[in-house]
Write a protein that holds these residues in place. Structure first.
Motif, PDB file in Angstrom:
ATOM      1  N   MET A   1      53.063  64.225  53.240  1.00 43.71           N
ATOM      2  CA  MET A   1      54.307  65.254  53.469  1.00 43.71           C
ATOM      3  C   MET A   1      55.582  64.310  53.230  1.00 43.71           C
ATOM      4  SD  MET A   1      55.515  68.050  55.628  1.00 43.71           S
ATOM      5  CE  MET A   1      57.121  68.514  55.095  1.00 43.71           C
ATOM      6  N   ARG A   2      56.514  64.769  52.306  1.00 46.37           N
ATOM      7  CA  ARG A   2      57.752  64.281  52.209  1.00 46.37           C
ATOM      8  C   ARG A   2      59.166  64.919  52.692  1.00 46.37           C
ATOM      9  NH1 ARG A   2      60.121  63.293  45.880  1.00 46.37           N
ATOM     10  NH2 ARG A   2      62.206  63.139  46.459  1.00 46.37           N
ATOM     11  N   PHE A   3      59.917  64.285  53.363  1.00 44.91           N
ATOM     12  CA  PHE A   3      61.264  64.648  53.880  1.00 44.91           C
ATOM     13  C   PHE A   3      62.149  63.988  53.112  1.00 44.91           C
ATOM     14  CE2 PHE A   3      58.899  66.038  57.944  1.00 44.91           C
ATOM     15  CZ  PHE A   3      59.315  67.288  57.814  1.00 44.91           C
ATOM     16  N   ASP A   4      63.207  64.599  52.439  1.00 39.67           N
ATOM     17  CA  ASP A   4      64.480  64.095  51.948  1.00 39.67           C
ATOM     18  C   ASP A   4      65.615  64.569  53.011  1.00 39.67           C
ATOM     19  OD1 ASP A   4      64.141  62.818  49.134  1.00 39.67           O
ATOM     20  OD2 ASP A   4      63.011  64.651  48.987  1.00 39.67           O
ATOM     21  N   VAL A   5      66.769  63.548  53.502  1.00 42.81           N
ATOM     22  CA  VAL A   5      67.291  63.977  54.373  1.00 42.81           C
ATOM     23  C   VAL A   5      68.905  63.567  53.869  1.00 42.81           C
ATOM     24  CG1 VAL A   5      68.419  63.528  56.867  1.00 42.81           C
ATOM     25  CG2 VAL A   5      65.758  63.339  56.215  1.00 42.81           C
ATOM     26  N   VAL A   6      69.564  64.781  53.604  1.00 47.56           N
ATOM     27  CA  VAL A   6      70.946  64.544  52.991  1.00 47.56           C
ATOM     28  C   VAL A   6      71.957  64.477  54.100  1.00 47.56           C
ATOM     29  CG1 VAL A   6      72.667  65.469  51.397  1.00 47.56           C
ATOM     30  CG2 VAL A   6      70.097  65.763  50.967  1.00 47.56           C
ATOM     31  N   THR A   7      72.610  63.458  54.233  1.00 55.68           N
ATOM     32  CA  THR A   7      73.473  63.245  55.522  1.00 55.68           C
ATOM     33  C   THR A   7      74.719  62.162  55.201  1.00 55.68           C
ATOM     34  OG1 THR A   7      73.517  62.339  57.610  1.00 55.68           O
ATOM     35  CG2 THR A   7      72.088  61.402  56.122  1.00 55.68           C
ATOM     36  N   ILE A   8      75.870  62.520  55.753  1.00 52.21           N
ATOM     37  CA  ILE A   8      76.873  61.563  55.708  1.00 52.21           C
ATOM     38  C   ILE A   8      76.748  60.281  56.412  1.00 52.21           C
ATOM     39  CG2 ILE A   8      78.680  62.967  54.816  1.00 52.21           C
ATOM     40  CD1 ILE A   8      80.016  62.747  57.627  1.00 52.21           C
ATOM     41  N   PHE A   9      75.676  60.302  57.476  1.00 48.08           N
ATOM     42  CA  PHE A   9      75.222  59.003  58.221  1.00 48.08           C
ATOM     43  C   PHE A   9      73.742  58.985  58.438  1.00 48.08           C
ATOM     44  CE2 PHE A   9      79.104  61.423  60.876  1.00 48.08           C
ATOM     45  CZ  PHE A   9      79.978  60.220  60.610  1.00 48.08           C
ATOM     46  N   PRO A  10      73.218  58.368  57.200  1.00 39.79           N
ATOM     47  CA  PRO A  10      71.809  57.976  57.077  1.00 39.79           C
ATOM     48  C   PRO A  10      71.492  56.695  58.036  1.00 39.79           C
ATOM     49  CG  PRO A  10      72.948  57.010  55.163  1.00 39.79           C
ATOM     50  CD  PRO A  10      74.241  57.942  56.122  1.00 39.79           C
ATOM     51  N   GLU A  11      72.374  56.047  58.414  1.00 44.34           N
ATOM     52  CA  GLU A  11      72.036  55.059  59.573  1.00 44.34           C
ATOM     53  C   GLU A  11      71.645  55.433  61.027  1.00 44.34           C
ATOM     54  OE1 GLU A  11      75.055  55.606  58.235  1.00 44.34           O
ATOM     55  OE2 GLU A  11      75.060  54.394  56.363  1.00 44.34           O
ATOM     56  N   ILE A  12      72.037  56.608  61.272  1.00 39.36           N
ATOM     57  CA  ILE A  12      71.761  56.979  62.704  1.00 39.36           C
ATOM     58  C   ILE A  12      70.078  57.551  62.770  1.00 39.36           C
ATOM     59  CG2 ILE A  12      74.204  57.694  63.304  1.00 39.36           C
ATOM     60  CD1 ILE A  12      73.076  60.323  63.182  1.00 39.36           C
ATOM     61  N   PHE A  13      69.480  57.556  61.635  1.00 43.06           N
ATOM     62  CA  PHE A  13      67.938  58.004  61.644  1.00 43.06           C
ATOM     63  C   PHE A  13      67.095  56.929  61.728  1.00 43.06           C
ATOM     64  CE2 PHE A  13      70.243  61.550  59.521  1.00 43.06           C
ATOM     65  CZ  PHE A  13      69.347  62.685  59.982  1.00 43.06           C
ATOM     66  N   ARG A  14      67.587  55.545  61.288  1.00 45.27           N
ATOM     67  CA  ARG A  14      66.632  54.724  61.141  1.00 45.27           C
ATOM     68  C   ARG A  14      65.695  54.307  62.227  1.00 45.27           C
ATOM     69  NH1 ARG A  14      67.634  53.698  55.840  1.00 45.27           N
ATOM     70  NH2 ARG A  14      69.734  53.709  55.290  1.00 45.27           N
ATOM     71  N   GLY A  15      66.663  53.984  63.450  1.00 45.46           N
ATOM     72  CA  GLY A  15      66.041  53.695  64.898  1.00 45.46           C
ATOM     73  C   GLY A  15      64.773  54.740  65.339  1.00 45.46           C
ATOM     74  N   VAL A  16      65.301  56.148  65.161  1.00 48.49           N
ATOM     75  CA  VAL A  16      64.524  57.000  65.255  1.00 48.49           C
ATOM     76  C   VAL A  16      63.041  57.243  64.857  1.00 48.49           C
ATOM     77  CG1 VAL A  16      64.238  59.600  65.504  1.00 48.49           C
ATOM     78  CG2 VAL A  16      66.492  58.525  66.218  1.00 48.49           C
ATOM     79  N   PHE A  17      63.401  56.823  63.552  1.00 47.90           N
ATOM     80  CA  PHE A  17      62.097  57.032  62.637  1.00 47.90           C
ATOM     81  C   PHE A  17      61.201  55.686  62.650  1.00 47.90           C
ATOM     82  CE2 PHE A  17      64.291  60.126  59.791  1.00 47.90           C
ATOM     83  CZ  PHE A  17      63.966  61.263  60.798  1.00 47.90           C
TER      84      PHE A  17
END
Ligand code: 4HQ
Length: 249
Positions: free
Chosen positions: A1-17
């Motif tokens: 499964m592939r997710f692409d996430v389009v955001t102005i704040f990509p950094e805030i996802f890193r820790g969560v994933f």
């Protein structure tokens, strides 16, 4: 499964994933998450992603050009990709939507900020709009994390014990029964006797009853739309009343 996430704040996802089940699913090759900074799809000197609303009013609106460019570059060549906007205007993201997404293969999650996105983006480039609940957040990033987490748990092999997924809240349309672990007595509070006895038939009955009581007491709306339960809702209610625990739904 592939997710692409389009955001102005990509950094805030890193820790969560980077932790827990999502991390394990990525490491196991079940999940591929790609983060995309919307500003990389701008072409002006200021990398502007928002602009003033036509018609006036407070706040800013996300400009169409960077969003179209991002979405088109991520979906081109994949006719099976689905584009999803996180927005309070969407249909409610619940376990059945999570199951639907888990079979999709490729999803582009679009995170809005400010007052939302130009409606032409929604009309021409978005397949699906979902909301995680009736409250106002400051952006679609946290909802996108919620979607990735809930969907990942449903990918075959992502959660250690297949059985635990099935027993979980909502898998059967009901709330969870109470759980206990050692010690059998703590500060005078005892674990229900039935759980210590090892009679598995009785334990299963007790758990089913607790799930029904809780659901009737806290979330009666779930009982009338219990899609997973093939029996008619009146039968479920009779089951509760028969137990003599719950008077009304
Ligand atoms: N927002 N479920 C406004 C949400 C939201 C929600 C995301 C706030 C989009 C523009 N999204 N931005 N609730 O409140 O998904």
């Amino acid at each position: 499964m592939r997710f692409d996430v389009v955001t102005i704040f990509p950094e805030i996802f890193r820790g969560v994933f980077e932790f827990g089940i999502v991390r394990r699913a990525i490491d196991a090759g079940l999940l591929d998450i790609r983060l995309h900074d919307l500003r990389d799809y701008t072409s002006d000197r200021h990398r502007q992603v928002d602009d003033r609303p036509f018609g006036g009013g407070a706040g800013m609106v996300m400009k169409p050009e960077p969003l179209f460019r991002a979405i088109e570059s991520l979906t081109h060549g994949d006719g099976n990709a689905s584009t999803v906007l996180l927005t309070p205007q969407g249909r409610l993201f619940d376990q059945s939507v999570a199951r639907e997404f888990a079979t999709t293969g490729h999803i582009v999650l679009v995170c809005g900020r400010y007052e939302g996105v130009d409606e032409r983006v929604v009309e021409a480039a978005i397949d699906d709009e979902v909301s995680i609940g009736d409250y106002v957040l400051s952006g679609g990033e946290i909802p996108a994390m919620v979607v990735v987490d809930a969907v990942t748990r449903l990918l075959p092999g992502a959660v250690g014990c297949e059985e635990s997924i099935e027993r979980e809240s909502f898998a059967n349309g009901l709330l969870d029964y109470p759980q206990y672990t050692r010690p059998a007595e703590y500060r005078g509070m005892k674990v229900p006797e039935v759980l210590l006895g090892g009679n598995h038939g009785e334990i299963e009955q007790w758990r089913r009853r607790k799930s029904l009581e809780r659901t009737a007491g806290r979330r009666p709306d779930l009982l009338v739309t219990d899609k997973a339960d093939q029996r008619d809702p009146e039968q479920i209610q009779r089951e509760i009343e028969l137990e003599g625990k719950v008077k009304e739904l």
